[in-house]
Design a protein around this motif. Structure first.
Motif, PDB file in Angstrom:
ATOM      1  N   ASP A  85       1.095  13.899  -5.306  1.00 62.02           N
ATOM      2  CA  ASP A  85       1.562  12.887  -6.245  1.00 62.02           C
ATOM      3  C   ASP A  85       2.186  11.735  -5.479  1.00 62.02           C
ATOM      4  N   THR A  86       2.528  10.686  -6.220  1.00 62.36           N
ATOM      5  CA  THR A  86       3.016   9.459  -5.601  1.00 62.36           C
ATOM      6  C   THR A  86       4.349   9.660  -4.905  1.00 62.36           C
ATOM      7  N   GLU A  87       5.288  10.296  -5.580  1.00 60.91           N
ATOM      8  CA  GLU A  87       6.631  10.466  -5.050  1.00 60.91           C
ATOM      9  C   GLU A  87       6.969  11.936  -4.903  1.00 60.91           C
ATOM     10  N   GLY A  88       7.686  12.240  -3.840  1.00 63.50           N
ATOM     11  CA  GLY A  88       8.053  13.619  -3.564  1.00 63.50           C
ATOM     12  C   GLY A  88       8.924  14.244  -4.637  1.00 63.50           C
ATOM     13  N   LYS A  89       9.731  13.437  -5.334  1.00 68.98           N
ATOM     14  CA  LYS A  89      10.635  13.993  -6.341  1.00 68.98           C
ATOM     15  C   LYS A  89       9.892  14.565  -7.547  1.00 68.98           C
ATOM     16  N   ASP A  90       8.624  14.185  -7.728  1.00 67.81           N
ATOM     17  CA  ASP A  90       7.842  14.720  -8.839  1.00 67.81           C
ATOM     18  C   ASP A  90       7.108  16.002  -8.476  1.00 67.81           C
ATOM     19  N   SER A 141       0.838  -1.194   0.000  1.00 74.62           N
ATOM     20  CA  SER A 141       0.000   0.000   0.000  1.00 74.62           C
ATOM     21  C   SER A 141       0.875   1.246   0.000  1.00 74.62           C
ATOM     22  N   ARG A 142       0.304   2.354  -0.472  1.00 66.59           N
ATOM     23  CA  ARG A 142       1.016   3.616  -0.451  1.00 66.59           C
ATOM     24  C   ARG A 142       0.580   4.403   0.780  1.00 66.59           C
ATOM     25  N   PRO A 143       1.456   5.247   1.289  1.00 66.91           N
ATOM     26  CA  PRO A 143       1.131   5.943   2.539  1.00 66.91           C
ATOM     27  C   PRO A 143       0.076   7.026   2.355  1.00 66.91           C
ATOM     28  N   GLN A 144      -0.609   7.337   3.441  1.00 63.66           N
ATOM     29  CA  GLN A 144      -1.449   8.529   3.475  1.00 63.66           C
ATOM     30  C   GLN A 144      -0.555   9.755   3.566  1.00 63.66           C
ATOM     31  N   GLY A 145      -1.160  10.927   3.448  1.00 69.33           N
ATOM     32  CA  GLY A 145      -0.386  12.153   3.482  1.00 69.33           C
ATOM     33  C   GLY A 145       0.031  12.550   4.882  1.00 69.33           C
ATOM     34  N   ALA A 197       6.007  24.066  -4.966  1.00 73.99           N
ATOM     35  CA  ALA A 197       4.660  23.929  -4.407  1.00 73.99           C
ATOM     36  C   ALA A 197       4.595  24.668  -3.069  1.00 73.99           C
ATOM     37  N   ASP A 198       3.477  25.329  -2.815  1.00 72.63           N
ATOM     38  CA  ASP A 198       3.264  25.920  -1.496  1.00 72.63           C
ATOM     39  C   ASP A 198       3.048  24.827  -0.458  1.00 72.63           C
ATOM     40  N   VAL A 199       2.365  23.748  -0.877  1.00 78.60           N
ATOM     41  CA  VAL A 199       2.244  22.541  -0.055  1.00 78.60           C
ATOM     42  C   VAL A 199       2.380  21.347  -0.992  1.00 78.60           C
ATOM     43  N   GLY A 200       3.328  20.477  -0.703  1.00 79.99           N
ATOM     44  CA  GLY A 200       3.503  19.261  -1.480  1.00 79.99           C
ATOM     45  C   GLY A 200       3.282  18.045  -0.597  1.00 79.99           C
ATOM     46  N   ILE A 201       2.450  17.115  -1.054  1.00 80.04           N
ATOM     47  CA  ILE A 201       2.117  15.928  -0.259  1.00 80.04           C
ATOM     48  C   ILE A 201       2.241  14.706  -1.159  1.00 80.04           C
ATOM     49  N   HIS A 202       3.074  13.737  -0.760  1.00 82.13           N
ATOM     50  CA  HIS A 202       3.228  12.542  -1.566  1.00 82.13           C
ATOM     51  C   HIS A 202       2.610  11.342  -0.853  1.00 82.13           C
ATOM     52  N   GLY A 203       2.178  10.381  -1.679  1.00 80.24           N
ATOM     53  CA  GLY A 203       1.537   9.181  -1.150  1.00 80.24           C
ATOM     54  C   GLY A 203       0.411   8.752  -2.078  1.00 80.24           C
ATOM     55  N   ASP A 204      -0.550   8.040  -1.529  1.00 79.67           N
ATOM     56  CA  ASP A 204      -1.735   7.610  -2.274  1.00 79.67           C
ATOM     57  C   ASP A 204      -2.643   8.827  -2.459  1.00 79.67           C
ATOM     58  N   VAL A 205      -2.807   9.282  -3.714  1.00 78.54           N
ATOM     59  CA  VAL A 205      -3.526  10.541  -3.910  1.00 78.54           C
ATOM     60  C   VAL A 205      -4.997  10.416  -3.537  1.00 78.54           C
TER      61      VAL A 205
END
Length: 548
Positions: free
Chosen positions: A297-302, A186-190, A309-317
């Motif tokens: 998005d899925t990965e922080g590098k994207d 599974s992918r993480p929550q934000g 981004a003013d707020v960037g959140i990676h994980g399961d969108v």
């Protein structure tokens, strides 16, 4: 396994079966004969093509319509190199795909063996993971690794090289490493702190916009998108495989007011898409400097590429959008903003309606796309393969369900369409599959219509035939005053080519002929080509560097 002894190809097929693989895509390959034998013995369909590029595209297409990795089998040397374009397309589109490549026998390496080539050096830049297997007992183990790598975090293609002697060796199955199929992680929550910051910005927003892309599809996030959009009362725009994640009859779905919405937004919520050439790299004038950006998005590098981004959140969108929606608590009121965007949307649609109703001859491509739209079932699969004709199609053909629009994505590969369409029809034989092509793109993999005939796949190809590479010719003429190398022979009878294969073909030269021809093509029960002569003088007006 029930067998006491097994060759390497059967070990590969055993692991494919354990991973739930139903079909593999290939062009008949001597280096991989034992894998074919294993697939037959494990009831895995071997689908053969006329070109390895199409086999690779079909593997990606299978992933695009099933959310499961597609599998391509490519023979050594030119088989692998022929497939490279399809692999690169999947890499750029982040599509999970397993490519098993044959190779010269290890015993002959560096001796000048047939089709000996350093595959891994070629494939590493365009895959998530690339390995060569040197021991027969580890073939199944490495096949399992390939699946794990393809779907971990951001999905993508992987490459597994299997030398011929490793595949052909027969060993006791007790010596083989045969791991069970594992559950997809599974992918993480934000991050909750960032969720709260995003919620604060969105609560203060007066003119929010949601722009969603391909990750919506891979994360099965259509329901989360709709719920968040309705809570936020924000206009929604979609691109890539995100198309269909909000149906076109939803009150918050927009497509023609993109410039107005992006230029006027005070907060832009990006969900699984990139600020690439399709969105002017996130720069003014399309997106003003003072627009706040929340990026999921899925990965922080994207996140933050081309613009912070003013707020960037990676994980399961999908999970992240549910977290944000819960944090908003109350439904927002952005009535005035929505009305302003709706006014721009209506104006755009009214202008396009005139083009879609055009009775001109040669045929306007917008009229062609409207007629195709009107003949398709609501749950049809639509595949775009071309330049300007697909840009027009993207303005008219709006899927009602996720995963029902397939195009090459950011790589912009011409020739991907036949493979995509074949995969869609194999995965969903009960659905209509329409393949919208330019006459230029037909030339790359049009031979796959013979593949459709041979395998009895009633896909309807619709060609916008303007006798040129219009996406190149018109900008050349505008910039240079002339064009070079951008003309094709006018009026080529591609329909007769498909008829010669045993399919259905029809030429269309007048607008009132389009719909009857399409209806006959779908009713024929055969692979079909409706060859529509379109106006070569129509110039597509691009907002950025591409339309779709």
């Amino acid at each position: 396994m029930d067998e006491v002894m097994a060759h390497g190809g059967l070990l590969v097929a055993e692991m494919l079966k354990r991973q739930g693989v139903e079909i593999v895509f290939t062009l008949s390959a001597g280096h991989l004969a034992s894998v074919y034998d294993g697939c037959v013995r494990r009831d895995i369909t071997v689908m053969d093509f006329r070109h390895e590029q199409s086999a690779a595209h079909a593997a990606e297409g299978w992933a695009k319509v099933t959310r499961r990795p597609g599998v391509a089998l490519l023979t050594a040397g030119p088989g692998v190199t022929d497939g490279i374009t399809g692999i690169a397309n999947a890499y750029m589109a982040s599509s999970p795909m397993i490519v098993i490549g044959g190779a010269a026998p290890i015993s002959q390496w560096d001796k000048g063996a047939l089709q000996e080539l350093p595959h891994l050096d070629l494939l590493r830049p365009i895959t998530k993971w690339a390995r060569s297997v040197s021991q027969t007992q580890r073939l199944a183990e490495y096949t399992a690794m390939a699946f794990r790598e393809a779907v971990a975090d951001k999905p993508g293609p992987v490459f597994l090289e299997c030398p011929m002697d490793v595949l052909n060796s027969i060993i006791p199955t007790s010596e083989a490493i045969l791991p069970p199929a594992g559950e997809r992680p599974s992918r993480p929550q934000g991050d909750q702190t960032r969720i709260e910051r995003a919620v604060t910005i969105l609560k203060r927003a007066e003119r929010p916009v949601i722009f969603g892309g391909t990750t919506l599809w891979w994360d099965a996030a259509a329901d989360s998108l709709r719920t968040l959009a309705e809570r936020l009362q924000a206009p929604v725009f979609l691109n890539g495989s995100g198309r269909g994640c909000l149906p076109p009859d939803h009150q918050l779905f927009f497509s023609r007011a993109r410039r107005t919405a992006l230029a006027g937004a005070d907060v832009l919520l990006l969900v699984g898409t990139k600020l690439d050439f399709r969105l002017n790299f996130g720069q003014p004038p399309l997106i003003p400097e003072n627009t706040k950006i929340i990026w999921l998005d899925t990965e922080g590098k994207d996140i933050g590429v081309n613009r912070p981004a003013d707020v960037g959140i990676h994980g399961d969108v999908g999970a992240i959008m549910r977290q944000i929606e819960r944090g908003l608590r109350q439904t927002a009121n952005h009535h005035a903003w929505l009305e302003a965007v709706r006014e721009a949307e209506n104006k755009g649609r009214e202008a396009e309606e005139l083009l879609m109703s055009s009775d001109s001859t040669p045929i306007h491509p917008m009229r062609l796309c409207r007629e195709l739209r009107d003949v398709l079932d609501q749950d049809a699969y639509m595949v775009g393969d071309g330049g300007d004709i697909v840009s027009y199609g993207g303005r008219v053909l709006h899927p009602s369900e996720p995963g029902h629009w397939l195009d090459a994505g950011p790589m912009g590969t011409l020739g991907a369409g036949p493979g995509f369409a074949i995969a869609a029809k194999l995965a969903h034989p009960e659905k209509q599959v329409a393949l919208l092509l330019g006459d230029g793109s037909f030339g790359l993999n049009g031979m796959e219509f013979e593949t459709m005939v041979r395998h009895k796949l009633p896909i309807v190809g619709v060609i916008g035939n303007d006798g040129q590479w219009a996406t190149i010719k018109h900008p050349q003429k505008a910039m240079l005053g002339h064009s070079t190398g951008s003309d094709l022979a006018p009026g080529i009878r591609y329909d007769r080519m498909v008829e010669a294969f045993g399919g259905y073909g029809e030429l269309v030269e007048r607008p009132e002929q389009i719909r009857p021809a399409l209806e006959r093509a779908f009713a024929s029960g055969k692979p079909a080509c409706v060859n529509v002569i379109t106006d070569p003088d129509i110039v597509y007006n691009r907002m950025t560097q591409v339309a779709v």
